[in-house]
Design a protein around this motif. Structure first.
Motif, PDB file in Angstrom:
ATOM      1  N   THR A  70       0.856  -1.183   0.000  1.00 35.69           N
ATOM      2  CA  THR A  70       0.000   0.000   0.000  1.00 35.69           C
ATOM      3  C   THR A  70       0.899   1.241   0.000  1.00 35.69           C
ATOM      4  N   GLY A  71       0.555   2.190  -0.806  1.00 37.66           N
ATOM      5  CA  GLY A  71       1.319   3.439  -0.853  1.00 37.66           C
ATOM      6  C   GLY A  71       2.563   3.369  -1.723  1.00 37.66           C
ATOM      7  N   SER A  72       2.776   2.247  -2.413  1.00 41.39           N
ATOM      8  CA  SER A  72       3.992   2.176  -3.237  1.00 41.39           C
ATOM      9  C   SER A  72       3.829   2.958  -4.537  1.00 41.39           C
ATOM     10  N   LYS A  74       1.161   2.254  -7.004  1.00 36.20           N
ATOM     11  CA  LYS A  74       0.551   1.494  -8.106  1.00 36.20           C
ATOM     12  C   LYS A  74      -0.565   2.288  -8.794  1.00 36.20           C
ATOM     13  N   THR A  76      -1.661   5.486  -8.701  1.00 38.51           N
ATOM     14  CA  THR A  76      -1.458   6.797  -9.313  1.00 38.51           C
ATOM     15  C   THR A  76      -0.378   6.766 -10.395  1.00 38.51           C
ATOM     16  N   GLN A  77       0.638   5.913 -10.237  1.00 37.60           N
ATOM     17  CA  GLN A  77       1.776   6.000 -11.161  1.00 37.60           C
ATOM     18  C   GLN A  77       1.668   5.082 -12.373  1.00 37.60           C
ATOM     19  N   ARG A 109      -6.221  13.277  -8.400  1.00 33.71           N
ATOM     20  CA  ARG A 109      -4.792  13.327  -8.092  1.00 33.71           C
ATOM     21  C   ARG A 109      -3.943  13.130  -9.363  1.00 33.71           C
ATOM     22  N   THR A 341      -5.624   8.407  -0.491  1.00 33.69           N
ATOM     23  CA  THR A 341      -4.646   9.141   0.294  1.00 33.69           C
ATOM     24  C   THR A 341      -5.365  10.373   0.804  1.00 33.69           C
ATOM     25  N   THR A 343      -4.816  13.733   2.571  1.00 32.97           N
ATOM     26  CA  THR A 343      -3.695  14.600   2.926  1.00 32.97           C
ATOM     27  C   THR A 343      -3.761  14.969   4.409  1.00 32.97           C
ATOM     28  N   ARG A 384      -3.532   3.220   5.060  1.00 31.75           N
ATOM     29  CA  ARG A 384      -3.992   4.612   4.860  1.00 31.75           C
ATOM     30  C   ARG A 384      -3.108   5.576   5.637  1.00 31.75           C
ATOM     31  N   ARG A 387       1.447   7.540   4.606  1.00 34.87           N
ATOM     32  CA  ARG A 387       1.574   7.818   3.173  1.00 34.87           C
ATOM     33  C   ARG A 387       2.305   9.131   2.903  1.00 34.87           C
TER      34      ARG A 387
END
Ligand code: ATP
Length: 581
Positions: A70-72, A74, A76-77, A109, A341, A343, A384, A387
């Motif tokens: 999680t958060g790596s 995947k 978004t990128q 995002r 995510t 903020t 969650r 991040r």
């Protein structure tokens, strides 16, 4: 809470624009500046160093399974990498999400990171909201929407890549899509890439289903698959805490933990996982009451609800920063469990519970039951936090309890009513439903019950084929078959509007709000709306009043107990019954 009338009339597009950086981002120069400012943090994401290898794997494999912490990066990128690698010259990149809140938030995002306007090169499509244009290259959409698109475009020809994100959730729609994609893959091996993605996936099952598809893991070596890079998974460490003994009253435990964090921990917002709308509204009220008793020098604590029945514009509030000098606590159902995510968020409070669908094939009745989550879900919840900086996750259950949880959720297809899916498969020309290639076949009894129900509704003929006058029209309506049948009959009887209103309310979370300690008062307030013509007429009455002048008054809690503050609960139901109705 601001002016509710105004919030209801602002379109989702306006709201997301506001949320995803407001009107200043209509200005291309400002968008470019923002895009450039985000590049350094994108480059630091764990997935960034695996970019080229990942793209090579996508080129070499028409079906690829991607597992990464999680958060790596995947969600978004990877779509942006595919875009940069030219996949959009041959079609659109579709990225499915099980939940609409994730589809809209992630689209915002990614648009921001690419420096484009949301709805142009990057867009989203969820039920009743299509924020895409002919220029859209990357489209985030709920799995249900992609399934619906398949009705019109059975080979999904407009897409060059289909990414099924959060596949571990095994939602009904994801499972059906997986079956369909396997068939589509046979016809489009050359020009379609299928990517199945999650942080917590039992990838062996997917590999076997897709006849030995390649799986890549973006961290660690505990899995027997190719390691792209020994990446740090989550970017920042997250400290994990368990209770020493099991909690008798988790609501009380949530309250105590939330205030303990607020009073003792450093700045940072909190995300609490609860089970449903009513519980969230109760908690919101309890927190507001307690906040009043805090010493003056303590910062404000602002509860913000987040659940699926809220309109997009109100969901967006959960992503807005807390006012200066205040801490925000987002009170969410499992809609916040994956892909999001938020903020400023540093603390997660996990009750270990969620509402899950259950189905009794004998009675044909489906219900939502509060159940324990799985280990995979607990890991997603923990994910969650951490991040944007170090995080803490407070599990309100013991470590032993965690060990006892199931490793993954039971696939939804095995525990829910299947009539909608059966109808959609029939509309796709798949007549032999019992032989459809499911990843995990649903119980035969549930399939048979659904076929019987569709027959009773007139959607299927004696040979089990879709009827044109009813079945086909029902398949096109964004409603379950029973609801759709009500609309078709109502159209014939000249009362479509009332039927749609009643269905909208029935399809939303409970309309009436009953605080635990004010049950009699709430019942008296609710009685004002009761009609002797039955519950459905009462519901239409409430909705009429809600939509009418008394909206603001109705939306105030503690008067009519109809809505929680800021929580209009009616899901849009603007369906038309179709030609001939
Ligand atoms: N809206 C946002 N605001 C700020 N940072 C964000 C936002 N969305 C993503 N990020 C950053 O990008 C990182 C990667 O997010 P992304 O959703 O791509 O990860 P993921 O691997 O798909 O995670 P998950 O499996 O939890 O969905 C986040 O940890 C966060 O640092």
């Amino acid at each position: 809470m601001g002016n509710i009338q105004e919030e209801r009339t602002s379109s989702p597009k306006q709201t997301l624009k506001r949320k995803y950086r407001g009107s200043e981002f209509d200005d291309p120069m400002k968008r470019l500046t923002r895009k450039l400012s985000l590049i350094p943090s994108r480059k630091e994401l764990p997935i960034a160093s695996a970019r080229d290898k990942l793209l090579q794997e996508v080129r070499d494999n028409s079906v690829l399974i991607v597992v990464g912490e999680t958060g790596s990066g995947k969600t978004t990128q990877l779509p942006q990498y595919l875009h940069e690698d030219g996949y959009c010259s041959k079609g659109v990149i579709a990225v499915t999400q099980p939940r609409r809140v994730a589809a809209t938030a992630v689209a915002g995002r990614v648009a921001e990171e690419m420096g484009v306007q949301l709805g142009e090169e990057v867009g989203y499509s969820i039920r009743f909201e299509d924020e895409t244009s002919p220029n859209t290259d990357i489209k985030f959409l709920t799995d249900g929407m992609l399934l619906r698109e398949a009705l019109l475009d059975p080979l999904l020809r407009r897409y060059s890549v289909v990414v099924l994100d959060e596949a571990h959730e095994r939602t009904l729609h994801t499972d059906v899509l997986i079956g369909l994609l396997k068939g589509i893959h046979k016809s489009r091996q050359e020009d379609l890439r299928i990517i199945i993605m999650s942080a917590t996936l039992d990838f062996g099952k997917f590999q076997a289903f897709f006849q030995g598809a390649k799986a890549v893991y973006i961290q660690g070596r505990q899995y027997p698959v190719q390691v792209i890079d020994p990446l740090q998974g989550r970017q920042y460490p997250t400290q994990l805490m368990y209770t020493s003994e099991s909690m008798e009253d988790y609501i009380d435990a949530v309250l105590r933990t939330t205030f303990q964090i607020h009073l003792e921990e450093e700045a940072g917002d909190i995300l609490v996982f609860l089970t449903g709308q009513e519980e969230i509204l109760d908690m919101e009220r309890l927190i507001c009451e307690r906040v009043k008793n805090l010493p003056k020098e303590v910062d404000d604590l602002i509860p913000v609800p987040l659940y699926s029945a809220m309109p997009t514009e109100l969901q967006a509030k959960a992503f807005e920063p807390a006012p200066k000098g205040a801490r925000k606590v987002v009170l969410a159902t499992n809609v916040a469990e994956t892909s999001l995510t938020i903020t400023g968020l540093r603390y997660v409070v996990d009750t270990g519970l969620a509402k899950a669908r259950g189905y009794n094939a004998r009675t044909g009745i489906e219900s939502l039951l509060i159940s324990e989550i799985s280990k995979a879900q607990a890991r997603q919840r923990l994910g969650r936090a951490g991040r944007e900086g170090p995080g803490k996750c407070f599990r309100l259950y013991t470590e032993l309890k965690y060990e006892e949880l199931k490793s993954a959720p039971v696939p939804e297809i095995q525990r829910c009513r299947l009539a909608t899916v059966v109808l959609q498969l029939k509309a796709l020309g798949i007549d032999n439903i019992l032989n459809f290639d499911f990843l995990d076949p649903p119980p035969q009894a549930a399939l048979i019950k659904s076929l019987e129900m569709l027959y009773a509704l007139g959607a299927l003929d004696d040979e089990g084929k879709l009827t044109k006058d009813i079945g086909l029209r029902l398949a096109r309506l964004p409603l379950d078959p029973q609801g759709g049948r009500v609309v078709l009959s109502a159209a014939a009887a000249g009362c479509t509007q009332e039927a749609v209103m009643a269905l909208s309310v029935l399809g939303s979370d409970p309309l009436f709000y009953t605080p635990r300690e004010k049950q009699a008062e709430a019942a008296a307030a609710h009685a004002r709306f009761t009609s002797s013509d039955g519950d459905h007429v009462s519901l239409v009455k409430v909705l009429r009043e809600y939509l009418g002048k008394s909206l603001v008054r109705l939306a105030r809690p503690n008067q009519n107990f109809v809505l929680g503050e800021g929580a209009p609960i009616i899901s849009p139901c603007s369906c038309s019954p179709g030609p001939g109705a």
